[in-house]
Design a protein around this motif. Structure first.
Motif, PDB file in Angstrom:
ATOM      1  N   ALA A  25       0.840  -1.203   0.000  1.00 10.87           N
ATOM      2  CA  ALA A  25       0.000   0.000   0.000  1.00 10.87           C
ATOM      3  C   ALA A  25       0.874   1.251   0.000  1.00 10.87           C
ATOM      4  CB  ALA A  25      -0.938  -0.011   1.199  1.00 10.87           C
ATOM      5  N   ASP A  26       1.964   1.228   0.747  1.00  8.74           N
ATOM      6  CA  ASP A  26       2.897   2.357   0.753  1.00  8.74           C
ATOM      7  C   ASP A  26       3.543   2.533  -0.615  1.00  8.74           C
ATOM      8  OD1 ASP A  26       2.377   2.874   3.425  1.00  8.74           O
ATOM      9  OD2 ASP A  26       4.190   1.878   4.156  1.00  8.74           O
ATOM     10  N   LEU A  27       3.917   1.429  -1.240  1.00  9.90           N
ATOM     11  CA  LEU A  27       4.543   1.474  -2.566  1.00  9.90           C
ATOM     12  C   LEU A  27       3.556   2.012  -3.607  1.00  9.90           C
ATOM     13  CD1 LEU A  27       7.290   0.799  -3.836  1.00  9.90           C
ATOM     14  CD2 LEU A  27       6.362  -1.442  -4.415  1.00  9.90           C
ATOM     15  N   VAL A  28       2.305   1.584  -3.526  1.00  8.27           N
ATOM     16  CA  VAL A  28       1.260   2.066  -4.442  1.00  8.27           C
ATOM     17  C   VAL A  28       1.064   3.571  -4.252  1.00  8.27           C
ATOM     18  CG1 VAL A  28      -1.222   1.976  -4.970  1.00  8.27           C
ATOM     19  CG2 VAL A  28       0.077  -0.142  -4.688  1.00  8.27           C
ATOM     20  N   ALA A  29       1.003   4.018  -3.006  1.00  4.12           N
ATOM     21  CA  ALA A  29       0.827   5.453  -2.727  1.00  4.12           C
ATOM     22  C   ALA A  29       2.003   6.263  -3.264  1.00  4.12           C
ATOM     23  CB  ALA A  29       0.665   5.681  -1.226  1.00  4.12           C
ATOM     24  N   GLN A  30       3.208   5.738  -3.104  1.00  2.00           N
ATOM     25  CA  GLN A  30       4.396   6.411  -3.633  1.00  2.00           C
ATOM     26  C   GLN A  30       4.322   6.470  -5.163  1.00  2.00           C
ATOM     27  OE1 GLN A  30       8.069   4.364  -2.807  1.00  2.00           O
ATOM     28  NE2 GLN A  30       9.326   6.063  -3.526  1.00  2.00           N
ATOM     29  N   GLY A  31       3.913   5.373  -5.789  1.00  6.30           N
ATOM     30  CA  GLY A  31       3.783   5.335  -7.246  1.00  6.30           C
ATOM     31  C   GLY A  31       2.726   6.300  -7.754  1.00  6.30           C
ATOM     32  N   GLU A  32       1.633   6.403  -7.031  1.00  8.34           N
ATOM     33  CA  GLU A  32       0.577   7.347  -7.418  1.00  8.34           C
ATOM     34  C   GLU A  32       1.089   8.783  -7.344  1.00  8.34           C
ATOM     35  OE1 GLU A  32      -4.145   8.187  -6.568  1.00  8.34           O
ATOM     36  OE2 GLU A  32      -2.976   7.177  -5.014  1.00  8.34           O
ATOM     37  N   LYS A  33       1.868   9.072  -6.315  1.00  5.84           N
ATOM     38  CA  LYS A  33       2.451  10.417  -6.175  1.00  5.84           C
ATOM     39  C   LYS A  33       3.392  10.711  -7.349  1.00  5.84           C
ATOM     40  CE  LYS A  33       5.157  13.383  -3.191  1.00  5.84           C
ATOM     41  NZ  LYS A  33       5.939  13.515  -1.980  1.00  5.84           N
ATOM     42  N   ILE A  34       4.232   9.768  -7.694  1.00  6.71           N
ATOM     43  CA  ILE A  34       5.158   9.946  -8.819  1.00  6.71           C
ATOM     44  C   ILE A  34       4.363  10.153 -10.107  1.00  6.71           C
ATOM     45  CG2 ILE A  34       6.913   8.796 -10.246  1.00  6.71           C
ATOM     46  CD1 ILE A  34       7.805   7.396  -7.571  1.00  6.71           C
ATOM     47  N   PHE A  35       3.332   9.351 -10.312  1.00 11.24           N
ATOM     48  CA  PHE A  35       2.484   9.429 -11.505  1.00 11.24           C
ATOM     49  C   PHE A  35       1.874  10.824 -11.645  1.00 11.24           C
ATOM     50  CE2 PHE A  35      -1.346   8.965 -13.995  1.00 11.24           C
ATOM     51  CZ  PHE A  35      -1.058   7.984 -14.926  1.00 11.24           C
ATOM     52  N   VAL A 110       5.877   3.140  -9.370  1.00 17.84           N
ATOM     53  CA  VAL A 110       4.912   3.443 -10.433  1.00 17.84           C
ATOM     54  C   VAL A 110       4.257   2.153 -10.918  1.00 17.84           C
ATOM     55  CG1 VAL A 110       4.653   4.288 -12.810  1.00 17.84           C
ATOM     56  CG2 VAL A 110       6.004   5.598 -11.160  1.00 17.84           C
ATOM     57  N   VAL A 111       5.028   1.104 -11.071  1.00 16.86           N
ATOM     58  CA  VAL A 111       4.485  -0.189 -11.498  1.00 16.86           C
ATOM     59  C   VAL A 111       3.469  -0.696 -10.474  1.00 16.86           C
ATOM     60  CG1 VAL A 111       5.047  -2.630 -11.886  1.00 16.86           C
ATOM     61  CG2 VAL A 111       6.427  -0.834 -12.968  1.00 16.86           C
ATOM     62  N   ALA A 112       3.772  -0.566  -9.180  1.00 19.03           N
ATOM     63  CA  ALA A 112       2.821  -0.990  -8.141  1.00 19.03           C
ATOM     64  C   ALA A 112       1.510  -0.221  -8.276  1.00 19.03           C
ATOM     65  CB  ALA A 112       3.430  -0.785  -6.757  1.00 19.03           C
ATOM     66  N   TYR A 113       1.613   1.070  -8.568  1.00 21.61           N
ATOM     67  CA  TYR A 113       0.401   1.885  -8.788  1.00 21.61           C
ATOM     68  C   TYR A 113      -0.324   1.436 -10.056  1.00 21.61           C
ATOM     69  CZ  TYR A 113      -2.510   5.859 -10.083  1.00 21.61           C
ATOM     70  OH  TYR A 113      -3.564   6.648 -10.478  1.00 21.61           O
ATOM     71  N   LEU A 114       0.416   1.255 -11.133  1.00 24.98           N
ATOM     72  CA  LEU A 114      -0.201   0.855 -12.398  1.00 24.98           C
ATOM     73  C   LEU A 114      -0.934  -0.481 -12.276  1.00 24.98           C
ATOM     74  CD1 LEU A 114       2.565   1.906 -14.968  1.00 24.98           C
ATOM     75  CD2 LEU A 114       0.424   3.104 -14.426  1.00 24.98           C
ATOM     76  N   LYS A 115      -0.420  -1.366 -11.427  1.00 20.28           N
ATOM     77  CA  LYS A 115      -1.070  -2.679 -11.229  1.00 20.28           C
ATOM     78  C   LYS A 115      -2.448  -2.543 -10.568  1.00 20.28           C
ATOM     79  CE  LYS A 115       0.317  -6.412 -11.600  1.00 20.28           C
ATOM     80  NZ  LYS A 115      -0.076  -7.378 -12.629  1.00 20.28           N
ATOM     81  N   THR A 116      -2.788  -1.345 -10.040  1.00 23.03           N
ATOM     82  CA  THR A 116      -4.102  -1.131  -9.443  1.00 23.03           C
ATOM     83  C   THR A 116      -5.118  -0.625 -10.476  1.00 23.03           C
ATOM     84  OG1 THR A 116      -3.757   1.197  -8.787  1.00 23.03           O
ATOM     85  CG2 THR A 116      -3.031  -0.522  -7.247  1.00 23.03           C
ATOM     86  N   VAL A 117      -4.658  -0.364 -11.696  1.00 24.68           N
ATOM     87  CA  VAL A 117      -5.524   0.187 -12.750  1.00 24.68           C
ATOM     88  C   VAL A 117      -6.310  -0.945 -13.403  1.00 24.68           C
ATOM     89  CG1 VAL A 117      -5.591   1.444 -14.926  1.00 24.68           C
ATOM     90  CG2 VAL A 117      -3.962   2.120 -13.146  1.00 24.68           C
ATOM     91  N   LYS A 118      -7.619  -0.871 -13.273  1.00 23.66           N
ATOM     92  CA  LYS A 118      -8.500  -1.916 -13.820  1.00 23.66           C
ATOM     93  C   LYS A 118      -8.971  -1.577 -15.205  1.00 23.66           C
ATOM     94  CE  LYS A 118      -9.819  -3.260  -9.298  1.00 23.66           C
ATOM     95  NZ  LYS A 118     -10.755  -3.606  -8.336  1.00 23.66           N
TER      96      LYS A 118
END
Length: 118
Positions: A25-35, A110-118
């Motif tokens: 969840a922390d990695l996803v949040a970091q990726g979303e911020k970068i995005f 960013v990849v962790a965030y992208l993996k949440t995109v449905k």
């Protein structure tokens, strides 16, 4: 005794899963911020994202969808150097890793965030 051992084992496994989920969840949040941050990835300048509320997404790149089903290595390679990953010679998307714009850990986020995109 066996019951106690099984309970301890179940507790340990649950603890590992919870820790892993929190770390992800922390990695996803970091990726979303970068995005979404202009001086980091700035991906939103070109991409809208299916199911995500993005303030002022661009329309230069494709709307991102279905990335949950992509494997992580393909996503990483595409962000790192889209030219090599996709075998193309002409795109507006920069090679974020190859150019040094994003670090290895930032691309993984960013990849962790992208993996949440449905």
């Amino acid at each position: 005794m066996k019951l106690i051992r099984n309970l301890l084992m179940a507790s340990a496994v649950t603890g590992v899963l919870v820790s892993s989920t929190l770390a992800n969840a922390d990695l996803v949040a970091q990726g979303e911020k970068i995005f979404n941050t202009k001086n980091l990835g700035n991906c939103l300048a070109c991409h809208a994202v299916n199911g995500k509320e993005i303030n002022g997404p661009g329309s230069m790149g494709p709307k991102l969808s279905g990335l949950t089903y992509w494997d992580e290595q393909t996503l990483y390679d595409t962000v790192f150097d889209i030219y090599s990953a996709r075998g193309i010679t002409n795109t507006s998307m920069p090679s974020f890793g190859k150019s040094g714009w994003l670090s290895d850990s930032q691309i993984k986020a960013v990849v962790a965030y992208l993996k949440t995109v449905k």
